[in-house]
Write an enzyme that holds these catalytic residues in place. Structure first.
Site, mmCIF file in Angstrom:
data_model
loop_
_atom_site.group_PDB
_atom_site.id
_atom_site.type_symbol
_atom_site.label_atom_id
_atom_site.label_comp_id
_atom_site.label_asym_id
_atom_site.label_seq_id
_atom_site.Cartn_x
_atom_site.Cartn_y
_atom_site.Cartn_z
ATOM 1 N N CYS A 31 1.026 -1.104 -0.031
ATOM 2 C CA CYS A 31 -0.137 0.106 0.082
ATOM 3 C C CYS A 31 0.893 1.292 0.034
ATOM 4 C CB CYS A 31 -1.045 -0.006 1.079
ATOM 5 S SG CYS A 31 -0.143 0.154 2.885
ATOM 6 N N HIS B 169 -0.460 -5.243 6.895
ATOM 7 C CA HIS B 169 0.197 -5.882 5.927
ATOM 8 C C HIS B 169 1.306 -6.632 6.586
ATOM 9 C CE1 HIS B 169 -1.819 -3.242 2.817
ATOM 10 N NE2 HIS B 169 -2.418 -4.076 2.963
ATOM 11 N N CYS C 259 24.472 0.821 33.236
ATOM 12 C CA CYS C 259 25.828 1.540 33.004
ATOM 13 C C CYS C 259 25.945 2.917 33.642
ATOM 14 C CB CYS C 259 26.063 1.642 31.519
ATOM 15 S SG CYS C 259 24.904 2.291 30.731
ATOM 16 N N HIS D 41 24.176 4.484 26.438
ATOM 17 C CA HIS D 41 25.169 3.810 27.302
ATOM 18 C C HIS D 41 26.313 4.907 27.732
ATOM 19 C CE1 HIS D 41 27.534 0.477 28.177
ATOM 20 N NE2 HIS D 41 28.635 0.909 27.484
#
EC number: 3.4.19.12
Length: 860
Positions: A195, A225, A327, A819
């Site tokens: 589409c 889809h 972290c 991070h």
């Protein structure tokens, strides 16, 4: 023998318990160290408290509690026998593995096998009873042993309570089949293959088809889809195109019907020509590739990717395992424990802290800090591979790098994040906010003569001037870090930036690939200049005019700390209130001289603003009432409220925090939240104080009756947490009508109130005070400022010349993702701490840092 064992255990039967619902069983980690069942001495689990202890610490628990029966757990790692062709014998179901432990990644699961061993040990004679032993042990003991062995991890409950459900690895990720059909995904211009949809597009990771997602009730989404394609092809995994970043992507499994993780997503995307390191999340789906001519990304520069970094081992070179977006915690703790004062306070007092720890050391902050400090500094968990192992690798022609294991901060994170809606989640957090949170915990739990956070504390002098009368007011406040604005308009490559912005907009409008990103290069001197510039004071009330007026404020340092933390204000909010990071490079110096920013106080020719209190506006209907009525709704800084709410705190709690801290900013309100978040009415609506008619001040009389009331406990707690004695804070609040900002000013300008202080001290002795930090102020410290009064905050004033020794860097587009790594200078060389890996740094990226840590130069 059964009778003998039964008789042997009779004296200890009252102390052996079966774990009940809610009991936490620590069978994977020692409460005082990072020993585990895989350690040489194994782990001892108390059969009464269910706490785990390494071989070096179990005797202490026995002596302190008298508990004699422990379950000893040991995991043996063995290399598999090789077959005739040289390969490992195929893996079979191993019935000897029964401990709920993570497999050691240092040992390849195909080449090694595990064998678990459990036995009861009776102290002090160390009598051992192998398990299982159903025939010979009493039924209660057998049931208790089975319950301990089958108990879930104590952290699973906390993880399930997190706001964010943990996403699991897809069972299809490891063995995903990808068709070699030559499909290559372009960097822009996508649309659904079935589409015309250009939003909510999903890339199937098997055949490379780009299809739209499902339709949502609000009209957004797609035509479904992608799901239709799965039903036709049975290709299970798809990735959302506009979510791909170097940090990962949003992946959905049609087969498992949920969002999943794919540890091999980088390889799977590369199959279709998509390099994750060059991607950036977008909202409209029109493009993801930052640039056609790839610039070396922050991820590569900050992590020093592509360089053969030499791993280091030993004391101070122990890494910290990443628990999944932890972290921010790891980098902060690595830097803090590189500071001698923190080393002495915790690792240096290890035995004293452990000996005086409570019965449940997992819930004691000082114990867990000492444990973490010892784990990082002892070198016990950072040992190089033995020569025999290296020789064996060479003989096998294996040249893979030996993995550094690091220590797991699960117990520490569970404690310091307890009750905090953000830090207790699995989401990425701001290292700056966590640092302030940790300093708050250090001060609240400090009871010794040396408070390690003293090295960061300094006093800021703020000069506020009324623009109309030109009169000034000098106030002081306590702070722990220097927040530097980064003025993009001062970038040295401003012309380049303007040209890039024009090319970027043109490329977006024409749906063409974006040009190479240009990063702003801002001089550090421009950041310092922006810090010193006057700023407008909104809603400034001039006591000279006794009305609101325009006011400007400048900040200088009344004292300089032993260690100066400099935070670059890289994070901001977009127009959609989504946190984002400014892409910039700042030439941060190795040596920093701030002496020119030393505060000077009131100057000759300056006239102070009168020390008057703004009038309290009371509605007419309140004056005429004979019953209790509340005052008008107080003015609350809504920007601070929204800033706190964005962190995830309840809206009403944020309003209360800003109100009770006198609109002194989000940082002060954040500290109030941390101190009060466990109270039952934490999220209840703000209740404005009420007054009886007899207490209402007459318009013609000074407003003294309200000052006779006891100040709010919240305000007292905030000031005592800064280091001021309780009696002095009560005095200051009463003298300033409970206004925190004016109370701080009063404290600094009234250090000598002997008679009143003694009177208040008598009162304070009868009042409860559990603020351990204020008790610490009773101790003298030769390193404190020599002319400092005991009623002032503990600071270590000195010259303002510093040398850079550490910095924390962030990779990603906002504090909510990405991070962190840190670089620390030790013994004259820079090292990079990247989770569990600790290596010598070849090119420390000082210009891309987020928080910088400076130590004072000894000779100036």
């Amino acid at each position: 023998m059964a009778t003998d064992l039964g008789e042997l255990l009779v004296p200890y039967m009252p102390t052996i318990r079966v774990p009940r619902t809610g009991d936490r069983v620590f069978k994977s980690e020692c409460a005082f160290s990072y020993d585990s069942p895989e350690s040489e001495g194994g782990l001892y689990v108390c059969m009464n408290s269910f706490l785990g202890f390494g071989r070096e610490h179990v005797e202490r628990h026995y002596r302190k509690t008298g508990q004699s029966v422990y379950m000893h757990l040991k995991r043996h790692v063995k290399e598999k026998a090789t077959g005739a062709a040289g390969g490992a014998i195929p893996r079979r179901r191993n019935g000897k593995v029964f401990l709920d432990l993570e497999l050691n990644r240092d040992f390849n699961g195909d080449d090694y096998e595990y064998e678990d061993e459990a036995k009861l040990v009776i102290f002090p004679d160390h009598y051992e009873i192998p398990l299982p032993n159903i025939e010979e042990l009493p039924a209660l003991v057998t049931i208790a042993c089975d319950a301990v062995l089958n108990a879930p991890s104590p952290y699973k409950k906390q993880e399930s309570d997190s706001w964010e459900e943990e996403i699991q690895v897809s069972r299809h990720a490891r063995s995903l089949r990808q068709l070699d059909n030559g499909v290559r995904i372009p960097p822009s211009g996508w649309k659904c293959a079935k589409c015309e949809m250009r939003e909510n597009l999903w890339l199937n990771l098997t055949d490379g088809s780009v299809l739209c997602g499902k339709w949502f009730f609000d009209g957004s989404g797609g035509n479904g889809h992608a799901l239709e394609h799965y039903r036709e092809s049975n290709f299970p995994l798809a990735v959302k195109l506009n979510t791909i970043t170097p940090d990962g992507a949003d992946i959905y499994s049609f087969d498992e019907e949920e969002a999943v993780l794919d540890p091999h997503i980088s390889e799977h995307l590369l199959h279709f020509g998509i390099d994750m390191l060059q991607m950036q999340r977008t909202e409209n789906g029109h493009h993801t590739d930052n640039h056609v001519q790839p610039r070396i990304s922050d991820w590569e520069v900050i992590q020093e990717a592509g360089l053969k970094l030499k791993p280091v081992y030993g004391s101070g070179y122990t890494g910290i395992k990443n628990l999944g977006n932890s972290c921010y915690l790891s980098t902060t703790m690595q830097v803090l424990f590189s500071i001698p004062e923190f080393q002495r306070a915790y690792a240096g007092n290890l035995q004293r802290i452990f000996d005086y720890s409570p019965l449940d050391p997992t819930q004691d902050f000082n114990t867990q800090m000492a444990k973490l400090g010892h784990g990082l500094l002892s070198g016990q968990y950072s040992k190089p591979p033995m020569k025999s192992e290296l020789i064996e690798q060479v003989m096998k022609e294996e040249h893979k790098q030996q993995q550094q294991r690091g220590i797991s901060p699960k117990m520490f994170k569970a404690l310091v994040s307890k009750g905090h809606p953000e830090f207790s989640s699995n989401r990425q957090q701001d290292a700056h906010e966590f640092l302030l949170h940790l300093i708050n915990l250090v001060e609240r739990n400090n009871s010794g003569s040396e408070n390690p956070s003293d090295v960061f504390r300094f006093i800021v002098e703020e000069r506020t001037q009324c623009c109309q009368s030109q009169k000034v007011r000098y106030t002081q406040r306590v702070d722990y870090l220097m927040q530097l604005p980064v003025p993009l308009e001062a970038a040295s490559n401003r012309e380049e930036l303007i040209a890039y912005e024009g090319k970027r907009k043109e490329a977006e409008e024409n749906m063409r690939p974006l040009p190479e990103v240009v990063r702003a290069r801002v001089p550090f001197t421009a950041c310092l200049q922006a810090f010193t510039e006057p700023e407008n004071v909104p809603d400034f009330w001039s006591s000279a005019l006794q009305a609101k007026s325009a006011g400007v404020k400048t900040s200088r340092f009344a004292t300089f700390p032993e260690y100066m933390i400099v935070q670059l204000k890289k994070f901001t909010f977009g127009v959609d209130w989504v946190p984002k990071k400014l892409d910039m490079s700042v030439d941060v110096p190795d040596f920093l001289d701030l002496n020119r920013l030393r505060a000077t106080g009131l100057q000759a020719g300056e006239e102070e603003l009168p020390d008057l209190t703004p009038p309290i506006v009371i509605p007419e209907d309140t004056r005429d009432s004979s019953t209790n009525n509340s005052l008008e709704s107080p003015e609350i800084d809504e920007s601070s409220v929204m800033q706190l709410a964005e962190m995830g705190f309840p809206l009403e709690a944020c309003r209360k925090a800003v109100y009770y801290t006198g609109n002194m900013g989000a940082e002060m309100a954040f500290n109030w939240i941390i101190a009060h978040m466990e109270e039952p009415d934490f999220a209840e609506p703000l209740a404005v104080p009420t007054y009886m008619e007899s207490d209402l001040p007459s318009p013609s009389l000074p407003t003294t009756s309200a000052l006779d009331n006891q100040p709010p406990e919240e305000s007292i707690s905030i000031l005592t947490s800064m280091g001021f004695p309780r009696h002095h804070t009560i005095q200051a609040l009463k003298a300033s009508n409970n206004n925190l900002e004016r109370a701080l000013d009063w404290i600094f300008t009234h250090p000598d109130c002997e008679d009143e202080s003694e009177a208040m001290s008598d009162t304070a002795d009868t009042e409860p005070n559990d603020n351990s930090f204020s008790n610490a102020n009773a101790h003298t410290d030769s390193s404190l400022s020599p002319d400092q009064d005991l009623s002032s905050p503990r600071v270590r004033d000195g010259p303002g010349r510093y040398e850079l020794f550490a910095f924390i860097s962030h990779m990603g587009t906002s504090t909510m993702s990405g991070h962190y790594v840190c670089h620390i200078k030790k013994e004259g060389r820079w090292l990079i701490y990247n989770d569990h890996k600790v290596c010598l740094s070849e090119r420390p990226p000082k210009d891309l840092g987020y928080m910088y840590f400076y130590r004072r130069l000894s000779s100036c």
